[in-house]
Motif scaffolding. Structure first.
Motif, PDB file in Angstrom:
ATOM      1  N   GLU A  78       0.818  -1.221   0.000  1.00 54.97           N
ATOM      2  CA  GLU A  78       0.000   0.000   0.000  1.00 54.97           C
ATOM      3  C   GLU A  78       0.848   1.265   0.000  1.00 54.97           C
ATOM      4  O   GLU A  78       1.989   1.279   0.443  1.00 54.97           O
ATOM      5  N   GLU A  79       0.235   2.317  -0.472  1.00 61.69           N
ATOM      6  CA  GLU A  79       0.838   3.648  -0.425  1.00 61.69           C
ATOM      7  C   GLU A  79       0.904   4.083   1.040  1.00 61.69           C
ATOM      8  O   GLU A  79       0.222   3.529   1.891  1.00 61.69           O
ATOM      9  N   GLU A  80       1.698   5.115   1.324  1.00 60.82           N
ATOM     10  CA  GLU A  80       1.740   5.647   2.692  1.00 60.82           C
ATOM     11  C   GLU A  80       0.346   6.077   3.135  1.00 60.82           C
ATOM     12  O   GLU A  80      -0.049   5.842   4.264  1.00 60.82           O
ATOM     13  N   GLU A  81      -0.372   6.718   2.253  1.00 59.44           N
ATOM     14  CA  GLU A  81      -1.771   7.074   2.501  1.00 59.44           C
ATOM     15  C   GLU A  81      -2.629   6.115   1.686  1.00 59.44           C
ATOM     16  O   GLU A  81      -2.723   6.247   0.465  1.00 59.44           O
ATOM     17  N   PRO A  82      -3.228   5.105   2.329  1.00 56.15           N
ATOM     18  CA  PRO A  82      -3.994   4.098   1.580  1.00 56.15           C
ATOM     19  C   PRO A  82      -5.081   4.721   0.704  1.00 56.15           C
ATOM     20  O   PRO A  82      -5.784   5.638   1.115  1.00 56.15           O
ATOM     21  N   THR A  83      -5.166   4.201  -0.534  1.00 51.23           N
ATOM     22  CA  THR A  83      -6.123   4.725  -1.512  1.00 51.23           C
ATOM     23  C   THR A  83      -7.265   3.750  -1.777  1.00 51.23           C
ATOM     24  O   THR A  83      -8.216   4.100  -2.458  1.00 51.23           O
ATOM     25  N   GLY A  84      -7.125   2.516  -1.272  1.00 48.79           N
ATOM     26  CA  GLY A  84      -8.104   1.483  -1.594  1.00 48.79           C
ATOM     27  C   GLY A  84      -7.707   0.691  -2.820  1.00 48.79           C
ATOM     28  O   GLY A  84      -8.387  -0.244  -3.213  1.00 48.79           O
ATOM     29  N   TYR A  85      -6.591   1.077  -3.432  1.00 54.43           N
ATOM     30  CA  TYR A  85      -6.094   0.388  -4.621  1.00 54.43           C
ATOM     31  C   TYR A  85      -4.630   0.021  -4.432  1.00 54.43           C
ATOM     32  O   TYR A  85      -3.898   0.684  -3.703  1.00 54.43           O
ATOM     33  N   ILE A  86      -4.226  -1.060  -5.089  1.00 55.76           N
ATOM     34  CA  ILE A  86      -2.827  -1.478  -5.079  1.00 55.76           C
ATOM     35  C   ILE A  86      -2.306  -1.321  -6.500  1.00 55.76           C
ATOM     36  O   ILE A  86      -2.912  -1.798  -7.456  1.00 55.76           O
ATOM     37  N   ARG A  87      -1.173  -0.646  -6.612  1.00 54.01           N
ATOM     38  CA  ARG A  87      -0.557  -0.438  -7.921  1.00 54.01           C
ATOM     39  C   ARG A  87       0.287  -1.652  -8.302  1.00 54.01           C
ATOM     40  O   ARG A  87       0.921  -2.282  -7.447  1.00 54.01           O
ATOM     41  N   PHE A  88       0.329  -1.963  -9.584  1.00 59.64           N
ATOM     42  CA  PHE A  88       1.094  -3.104 -10.075  1.00 59.64           C
ATOM     43  C   PHE A  88       2.567  -2.993  -9.684  1.00 59.64           C
ATOM     44  O   PHE A  88       3.181  -3.989  -9.296  1.00 59.64           O
ATOM     45  N   ASP A  89       3.130  -1.786  -9.765  1.00 54.43           N
ATOM     46  CA  ASP A  89       4.554  -1.649  -9.454  1.00 54.43           C
ATOM     47  C   ASP A  89       4.863  -1.861  -7.969  1.00 54.43           C
ATOM     48  O   ASP A  89       6.013  -2.053  -7.598  1.00 54.43           O
ATOM     49  N   GLN A  90       3.845  -1.858  -7.128  1.00 53.62           N
ATOM     50  CA  GLN A  90       4.014  -2.217  -5.715  1.00 53.62           C
ATOM     51  C   GLN A  90       3.740  -3.711  -5.515  1.00 53.62           C
ATOM     52  O   GLN A  90       4.345  -4.348  -4.664  1.00 53.62           O
ATOM     53  N   PHE A  91       2.808  -4.243  -6.291  1.00 52.00           N
ATOM     54  CA  PHE A  91       2.407  -5.648  -6.183  1.00 52.00           C
ATOM     55  C   PHE A  91       3.511  -6.581  -6.688  1.00 52.00           C
ATOM     56  O   PHE A  91       3.837  -7.577  -6.042  1.00 52.00           O
ATOM     57  N   MET A  92       4.074  -6.265  -7.839  1.00 49.43           N
ATOM     58  CA  MET A  92       5.050  -7.147  -8.498  1.00 49.43           C
ATOM     59  C   MET A  92       6.241  -7.509  -7.620  1.00 49.43           C
ATOM     60  O   MET A  92       6.525  -8.696  -7.439  1.00 49.43           O
ATOM     61  N   PRO A  93       6.978  -6.560  -7.062  1.00 47.89           N
ATOM     62  CA  PRO A  93       8.170  -6.970  -6.300  1.00 47.89           C
ATOM     63  C   PRO A  93       7.824  -7.806  -5.066  1.00 47.89           C
ATOM     64  O   PRO A  93       8.536  -8.763  -4.751  1.00 47.89           O
ATOM     65  N   THR A  94       6.741  -7.467  -4.398  1.00 48.63           N
ATOM     66  CA  THR A  94       6.345  -8.231  -3.220  1.00 48.63           C
ATOM     67  C   THR A  94       5.988  -9.655  -3.618  1.00 48.63           C
ATOM     68  O   THR A  94       6.456 -10.619  -3.018  1.00 48.63           O
ATOM     69  N   MET A  95       5.171  -9.803  -4.644  1.00 50.18           N
ATOM     70  CA  MET A  95       4.744 -11.137  -5.062  1.00 50.18           C
ATOM     71  C   MET A  95       5.878 -11.925  -5.713  1.00 50.18           C
ATOM     72  O   MET A  95       5.945 -13.145  -5.575  1.00 50.18           O
ATOM     73  N   ARG A  96       6.763 -11.246  -6.399  1.00 50.60           N
ATOM     74  CA  ARG A  96       7.922 -11.937  -6.983  1.00 50.60           C
ATOM     75  C   ARG A  96       8.738 -12.575  -5.867  1.00 50.60           C
ATOM     76  O   ARG A  96       9.110 -13.747  -5.948  1.00 50.60           O
ATOM     77  N   ASP A  97       8.972 -11.823  -4.783  1.00 46.07           N
ATOM     78  CA  ASP A  97       9.721 -12.368  -3.648  1.00 46.07           C
ATOM     79  C   ASP A  97       8.973 -13.535  -3.007  1.00 46.07           C
ATOM     80  O   ASP A  97       9.572 -14.553  -2.669  1.00 46.07           O
ATOM     81  N   VAL A  98       7.656 -13.393  -2.847  1.00 48.36           N
ATOM     82  CA  VAL A  98       6.849 -14.449  -2.238  1.00 48.36           C
ATOM     83  C   VAL A  98       6.945 -15.732  -3.065  1.00 48.36           C
ATOM     84  O   VAL A  98       7.189 -16.817  -2.530  1.00 48.36           O
ATOM     85  N   LEU A  99       6.759 -15.620  -4.371  1.00 48.00           N
ATOM     86  CA  LEU A  99       6.774 -16.813  -5.222  1.00 48.00           C
ATOM     87  C   LEU A  99       8.171 -17.409  -5.363  1.00 48.00           C
ATOM     88  O   LEU A  99       8.328 -18.633  -5.352  1.00 48.00           O
ATOM     89  N   MET A 100       9.178 -16.576  -5.483  1.00 46.00           N
ATOM     90  CA  MET A 100      10.543 -17.096  -5.627  1.00 46.00           C
ATOM     91  C   MET A 100      11.011 -17.776  -4.332  1.00 46.00           C
ATOM     92  O   MET A 100      11.757 -18.742  -4.379  1.00 46.00           O
ATOM     93  N   ASP A 101      10.551 -17.274  -3.195  1.00 42.20           N
ATOM     94  CA  ASP A 101      10.926 -17.877  -1.908  1.00 42.20           C
ATOM     95  C   ASP A 101       9.986 -19.002  -1.502  1.00 42.20           C
ATOM     96  O   ASP A 101      10.140 -19.587  -0.436  1.00 42.20           O
ATOM     97  N   ARG A 102       8.964 -19.265  -2.353  1.00 44.72           N
ATOM     98  CA  ARG A 102       7.970 -20.314  -2.099  1.00 44.72           C
ATOM     99  C   ARG A 102       7.311 -20.156  -0.720  1.00 44.72           C
ATOM    100  O   ARG A 102       7.148 -21.111   0.030  1.00 44.72           O
TER     101      ARG A 102
END
Length: 165
Positions: free
Chosen positions: A66-90
């Motif tokens: 999430e952004e510092e001030e939550p907007t109710g939306y998640i941006r792809f450029d914030q989603f990708m690195p987090t999920m890439r780490d999650v999937l690569m680390d299984r």
């Protein structure tokens, strides 16, 4: 033994495959095609990628995205690195079938091989991390044998298990 160049190429290929999976899953929920998704749909996206975080773990992932001030939306450029780490680390891998079956067997104290709808409803709403009504209804629609009216948990455990491919 693989040559270092082959290992690097294989790792890059795996990373590209993971990133494509993430992009494809995200895009399904990006209804406005503006590289954002509703924060309430992120759990569904994450689970569609084969991850099974608890609600607490999901909350932590959202906090990372999430952004510092939550907007109710998640941006792809914030989603990708987090999920890439999650999937690569299984991380947040689903439980294997034998572990799911053992959990159901613990609940089946009489060793009947099945659980009544009332029993599973009680366990799923009053114990541990409770299911919402919607989650419970979704589970019951898939788990209850329509002919018998109860959950044949051996069949359901195999349905719940995710094959690692």
């Amino acid at each position: 033994m693989a040559a270092p160049a082959d290992e690097k190429e294989s790792a890059e290929s795996l990373l590209a495959e993971v990133q494509k999976k993430i992009t494809d899953a995200f895009d399904i929920f990006d209804h406005d095609s503006n590289k954002t998704v509703d924060v309430r749909e992120v759990g569904t996206i994450i689970r569609s990628l084969g991850c099974c975080p608890t609600e607490g773990e999901l909350h932590d992932l959202l906090a990372d995205m999430e952004e510092e001030e939550p907007t109710g939306y998640i941006r792809f450029d914030q989603f990708m690195p987090t999920m890439r780490d999650v999937l690569m680390d299984r991380k947040f891998k689903p439980a294997p079938e034998d572990q799911i079956l053992k959990a159901f067997e613990v609940l089946d104290s009489e060793k009947k091989g099945h659980l009544a709808v009332e029993e599973i409803t009680k366990y799923m709403t009053e114990e541990g991390e409770p299911f919402t009504q919607e989650e419970l209804e979704e589970m019951l629609s898939a788990a209850v044998d329509p002919d018998k009216g109860f959950i044949l948990y051996k069949d359901y455990a195999s349905m719940m298990a995710v094959d690692e491919t």
